[in-house]
Design an enzyme around this catalytic site. Sequence first.
Site, PDB file in Angstrom:
ATOM      1  N   GLU A 105       8.484   2.393  17.031  1.00 47.20           N
ATOM      2  CA  GLU A 105       8.983   3.609  16.311  1.00 47.20           C
ATOM      3  C   GLU A 105       7.851   4.667  16.499  1.00 47.20           C
ATOM      4  O   GLU A 105       6.698   4.641  16.423  1.00 47.20           O
ATOM      5  CB  GLU A 105       9.278   3.363  14.811  1.00 47.20           C
ATOM      6  CG  GLU A 105       9.636   4.841  14.248  1.00 47.20           C
ATOM      7  CD  GLU A 105       9.643   4.694  12.737  1.00 47.20           C
ATOM      8  OE1 GLU A 105      10.454   5.478  11.922  1.00 47.20           O
ATOM      9  OE2 GLU A 105       8.938   3.942  12.095  1.00 47.20           O
TER      10      GLU A 105
ATOM     11  N   LYS B  12      18.545   7.743  14.563  1.00 51.31           N
ATOM     12  CA  LYS B  12      18.349   7.136  13.147  1.00 51.31           C
ATOM     13  C   LYS B  12      19.236   7.771  12.123  1.00 51.31           C
ATOM     14  O   LYS B  12      19.534   9.109  12.159  1.00 51.31           O
ATOM     15  CB  LYS B  12      16.804   7.321  12.492  1.00 51.31           C
ATOM     16  CG  LYS B  12      16.695   6.506  11.249  1.00 51.31           C
ATOM     17  CD  LYS B  12      15.163   6.708  10.924  1.00 51.31           C
ATOM     18  CE  LYS B  12      15.087   5.818   9.551  1.00 51.31           C
ATOM     19  NZ  LYS B  12      13.481   5.787   9.050  1.00 51.31           N
TER      20      LYS B  12
ATOM     21  N   CYS C 242      13.105   1.514  11.681  1.00 47.02           N
ATOM     22  CA  CYS C 242      12.218   1.646  10.296  1.00 47.02           C
ATOM     23  C   CYS C 242      13.230   0.865   9.264  1.00 47.02           C
ATOM     24  O   CYS C 242      13.656  -0.008   9.250  1.00 47.02           O
ATOM     25  CB  CYS C 242      11.891   2.721  10.198  1.00 47.02           C
ATOM     26  SG  CYS C 242      10.381   2.973   8.827  1.00 47.02           S
TER      27      CYS C 242
END
Length: 530
Positions: free
Chosen positions: A288, A352, A404
């Site tokens: 990430e 995301k 994440c």
Amino acid sequence: MERLAGGIMMMSGWRRALLAFCAGLFGVLALQPIGFFAAMFVSFSLLVWLLDGATGQAHHGYLRRQFPAFRVGWWFGFGYFLGGLWWLGNALLVEAEQFAWALPLAVLGLPAALGLFYGFATMLARMLWSDSWGRIAALAIAFAVMEWLRSFVFTGFPWNAIGQTAMPVPLMMQSVAPLGIYSITLLSVFVYAAPALIGTRRGAGIGLVLASVMLAAHVGYGAFILYQVPQAKADQTGKIVRLVQPVIAQTMKMDDAAARTIFEEHLSLTAAPPKPGDRRPDMIVWPETSVPFLLTDNPEGLARIADVLQDGQILLAGAVRAEPAQGGGEARYYNSIYAIDDQGQIIAAADKVHLVPFGEYMPFASLLASWGVDPVAMPGGFSAALEHTLLPLPGGATFYPLICYEAIFPYEIDPQITQATALLNVTNDAWYGDSPGPYQHFHQAQIRAVETGVPLIRAANSGISVVVDAQGRVSAGLDFNVKGFIDTPLPEKPKQIQSIATQNAIFAVMAAFMLVVALFTRRGFIFMKN
């Protein structure tokens, strides 16, 4: 045992609160990296005895009479979450001069808030309480419902759900595939609380038998599945994936002057030759936010990637994606994964969906900005994508991206998962230093692979970077804080993908059954005494 149980029931005041806190704190031993799940038998037995004695004054109203049970549950939850989440404070110490003031909010405030869920769980359970074994059924359904609510209320934070403690190793993870995490939580609390029946001898026989059967079935089913589906041997003719683990300190990642050094470190690990006898990787995965600048504003960066990638190789890199401002508005920034080919062209991207409150976006931004609080790195914070986007790659592989902490949310998995070759989890856990956080995060991602029946590819800046099969077994990986890379075959596309809708239906049926048990035993219809 009866004397111990009686003494705990008679506790009051600060002694009751302290024991509830210690019971929750002791349960942290069941979390990773320790994973001693048996600690929960002690924690929940103590909790049952505390609730046995948590009776309100007779002259108080009905709801007010439940407050002693709420206080017990809150102290239990506060201890559990304080011991399990203290490491979150490390993120605030990366820029201590700016954010150290918020340390008490992260270390004490968040556990206090999450403890409310367990407070309401014990309050609800006490409303269904009885003198028989049905009271542990009441506790089980109450905790399962509250853990379900914790997964989405106020954007959700289902970290360290009780059910996860019952799955420390792949042998004990297999039940989550047909049942789902919340059914596992339901059954886990029932089993964990069953030893308390020994101390009161009320319904001990049937309660202990049922708990023993549940535990045996849980372990037995795991053994059966792992025997039926042995770990696949490496397919040396298939695609090879390289996981890059650079172990870049978070303080360095925050230093703009170090951007080129960080980028070149990733390129160096990407260009490194495979071990003797191994084939070169077909795809490379970076963690990430591994690219320390906006790639779309930096043609030189894309050119460097093209220089390093060999013919046919694909790079999957965590990066910040920017959308230019339109109509006089501000630019929008996304926490993303780019797929980049050997010509330095971005061929796919996924953003995301589930952002971290106060880390990637600011709830109540206008109000807090007026107070001078702005803890996010990007102007205005990150923007969230509306839905998950698959990453189809040349050669047939299709990844379902989880950036994440998206990997901790069961409901982040949508029906597109049926098209996926593997889950792709990229993360940067360096924020939390050498603490339980990275181990807990990996454990939850590992459970997600078993829950969906889809293999997991995970690249983490500081670790743990692994490839996990659909049964949760690690086929290759790098330990925490080990700098380097690992080349391993891409897992085969799963033959059977689990249905989240079916798991939810099973949870509803099991919860309804437990509710019936709790209600009937409370009224004396079923085995009031052993």
